[in-house]
Write an enzyme that holds these catalytic residues in place. Structure first.
Site, PDB file in Angstrom:
ATOM      1  N   LYS A  21       2.213 -10.044  61.581  1.00  0.00           N
ATOM      2  CA  LYS A  21       3.101 -10.578  62.622  1.00  0.00           C
ATOM      3  C   LYS A  21       4.051 -11.641  62.091  1.00  0.00           C
ATOM      4  O   LYS A  21       5.098 -11.889  62.687  1.00  0.00           O
ATOM      5  CB  LYS A  21       2.271 -11.093  63.785  1.00  0.00           C
ATOM      6  CG  LYS A  21       1.570  -9.950  64.513  1.00  0.00           C
ATOM      7  CD  LYS A  21       0.815 -10.391  65.727  1.00  0.00           C
ATOM      8  CE  LYS A  21       0.270  -9.219  66.517  1.00  0.00           C
ATOM      9  NZ  LYS A  21      -0.868  -8.530  65.838  1.00  0.00           N
TER      10      LYS A  21
HETATM   11  C1  LIG Z   1      -1.199  -7.209  66.067  1.00  0.00           C
HETATM   12  C2  LIG Z   1      -2.098  -6.577  65.068  1.00  0.00           C
HETATM   13  C3  LIG Z   1      -2.284  -5.173  65.024  1.00  0.00           C
HETATM   14  C4  LIG Z   1      -1.649  -4.236  66.034  1.00  0.00           C
HETATM   15  O1  LIG Z   1      -0.267  -4.151  65.900  1.00  0.00           O
HETATM   16  P1  LIG Z   1       0.620  -3.498  67.068  1.00  0.00           P
HETATM   17  O2  LIG Z   1       2.024  -3.699  66.661  1.00  0.00           O
HETATM   18  O3  LIG Z   1       0.270  -4.293  68.319  1.00  0.00           O
HETATM   19  O4  LIG Z   1       0.236  -2.085  67.197  1.00  0.00           O
HETATM   20  C5  LIG Z   1      -3.083  -4.648  64.020  1.00  0.00           C
HETATM   21  N1  LIG Z   1      -3.704  -5.441  63.119  1.00  0.00           N
HETATM   22  C6  LIG Z   1      -3.562  -6.783  63.132  1.00  0.00           C
HETATM   23  C7  LIG Z   1      -4.275  -7.586  62.124  1.00  0.00           C
HETATM   24  C8  LIG Z   1      -2.746  -7.399  64.095  1.00  0.00           C
HETATM   25  O5  LIG Z   1      -2.614  -8.737  64.102  1.00  0.00           O
END
Ligand SMILES: *Cc1c(COP(=O)(O)O)cnc(C)c1O
Length: 468
Positions: free
Chosen positions: A112
């Site tokens: 993120k």
């Molecule tokens: C947010 C997140 C996901 C999922 O990603 P999306 O874009 O919501 O599908 C998967 N793994 C981790 C570690 C995350 O922080």
């Protein structure tokens, strides 16, 4: 670039407006009106570029008209200079033709950061120009909160309030939020669960009068288009590193809200040769049931060892639906309306269209731990639980072993010590240097009751220009 709503009833907006909006006024999500498309020659010309330069070139068409290229370039450079690996998104080989792309080399150790580090800078840039202030409000069960806080901690035009369920997030995740001591960062521990937190966030967006009309709320979850945009870049980076555009690739993506994998879908729409996208889910498997059986029906929320994928509905799935309906918003609206009453199916031909590209798999907690153990045994490489689900799904769904398979490594294993320890590998992942003293840092947060009025009152009294 202009952006249109998936539900067809909201005005088209430019990038700056979309960034500051979140959900469209008709309840839909914004998507680009048209996508830039690359020829193989144009992709060839991008080979070998450093990550930040590639990011500028890929993203600029999406922001064009809202921000001069030189300003954008400076922001993108600064964003990825804060990552701890020189390749920004390095790849590790697990087996013949099988890789993990490490997307956790940013400040909060999850993918993120790729988007939220940039989003914070973009917000500050536009708000400075407008001489405007906003309040970011979000609920988190894990990674979003810390990544959003890190992205906005230096912004003088933003106050950020993050609700987390009191005593229900892991210590590492909580401390990544509560040890950030900036005046504009406000952590609230709610005596309730994640759903309670999310309900209060939703209600606050619906009626912002508690802020007295002097500031407004901005969403930083993956309904915000800027997050998807930033995630397109690393699919192209991976492809060019492994022989693209003359060689097709497959990706397996640990999926919750469908934001990350949707960026991969867009990269393919833009001309990147991608043969297969694997939707990797935990026991919260609504998307797996849709992809494998054409059945769309929210289940009950289950708490798993991969909490960042614990969802019942994936908001970004609506963006894919819009395309599956040939960009006809009435199809999207009807589908979602039907889904609010029970299980729905897509017309067979549309679903088959999705199946040409997408496969899916669901992995439970026990198997997640086994995979962490197996991969560690095979290679000495330690996976976090989300990435482990990606690797298992990649192996189960693979169509063609001659096509390189890249699993998105969405988090660093040190963020999820419980799953690592339950896997029985007998080693612990240590936190990288910049977080090595995390467990000794002073925490700051406020515990509030699971009560909307109490939380809104706290926000109204604590944002920057609030009058006490
Ligand atoms: C947010 C997140 C996901 C999922 O990603 P999306 O874009 O919501 O599908 C998967 N793994 C981790 C570690 C995350 O922080």
């Amino acid at each position: 670039m202009r952006y249109i709503s998936t539900r067809g009833k909201a005005p088209a907006l430019d990038f700056e407006e979309v960034l500051l909006t979140g959900l469209a006024t008709d309840g839909g999500l914004y998507v680009p009106e048209t996508l830039p498309r690359y020829t193989p020659e144009e992709l060839m010309a991008l080979r070998g570029l450093p990550y930040d330069e590639l990011a500028c070139r890929v993203m600029f068409p999406f922001v064009e008209g809202s921000i001069p290229e030189s300003d954008f370039r400076a922001m993108v450079r600064e964003t990825y200079a804060g990552f701890t690996h020189r390749a920004v998104a390095p790849m590790v080989q697990l087996d013949a033709n099988e890789w993990v792309m490490e997307l956790f080399r940013g400040p909060t150790l999850a993918f993120k950061d790729f988007a939220l580090q940039l989003l914070g800078r973009l917000l500050d840039y536009f708000l400075e120009k407008r001489n405007q202030h906003v309040v970011i409000l979000g609920a988190t069960s894990g990674d979003t909160g810390s990544a959003a806080i890190e992205g906005c901690r230096h912004s003088s035009h933003v106050d950020i309030f993050i609700l987390h369920p009191h005593e229900r997030v892991s210590e590492v995740q909580r401390r990544q939020m509560t040890t950030v001591h900036s005046d504009n960062v406000h952590n609230i521990a709610v005596t309730g669960n994640f759903d309670d937190c999310q309900k209060m966030v939703k209600a606050s967006f619906g009626d912002q009068s508690f802020l007295g009309g002097k500031t407004s709320l901005v969403a930083v979850n993956s309904i915000n288009w800027a997050r998807i945009m930033a995630q397109i870049v690393y699919y192209i980076y991976a492809s060019l590193a492994l022989g693209g555009p003359h060689r097709s690739l497959a990706f397996s993506v640990p999926t919750g809200n469908f934001g990350d994998i949707f960026a991969g879908y867009l990269a393919r729409e833009m001309g990147l040769p991608i043969q297969q996208l694997v939707v990797a889910t935990n026991q919260n498997d609504i998307l797996h049931r849709f992809i494998s059986q054409n059945q769309y029906e929210p289940g009950k929320l289950q708490h798993t060892l991969s909490p960042s994928m614990d969802i019942t509905i994936s908001s970004n799935f609506e963006r894919l639906l819009f395309d599956l309906y040939g960009r006809d918003s009435s199809g999207v609206v009807d589908f979602l309306e039907a889904a609010s009453h029970g299980a729905v199916q897509l017309e067979e031909t549309r679903w088959q269209g999705a199946r040409k590209l997408f496969d899916s798999f669901s992995v439970n907690d026990q198997r997640t731990c086994e995979v962490i153990g197996e991969v560690y045994g095979e290679t000495g490489y330690l996976l976090d639980p989300h990435t482990a689900i990606g690797v298992e799904s990649a192996r189960r769904c693979r169509r063609d072993v001659t096509v390189p398979m890249v699993t998105m490594g969405t988090a660093h294993p040190a963020k999820f010590p419980e799953a690592v320890s339950r896997s029985g590998v007998g080693v612990e992942a240590s936190l990288p240097d910049h977080l090595s003293d995390l467990l000794e840092r002073e925490e700051r947060f406020t515990v509030l009751n699971n009560d909307l009025a109490e939380i809104q009152d706290f926000m109204a009294r604590n944002w920057k220009f609030a009058e006490d």
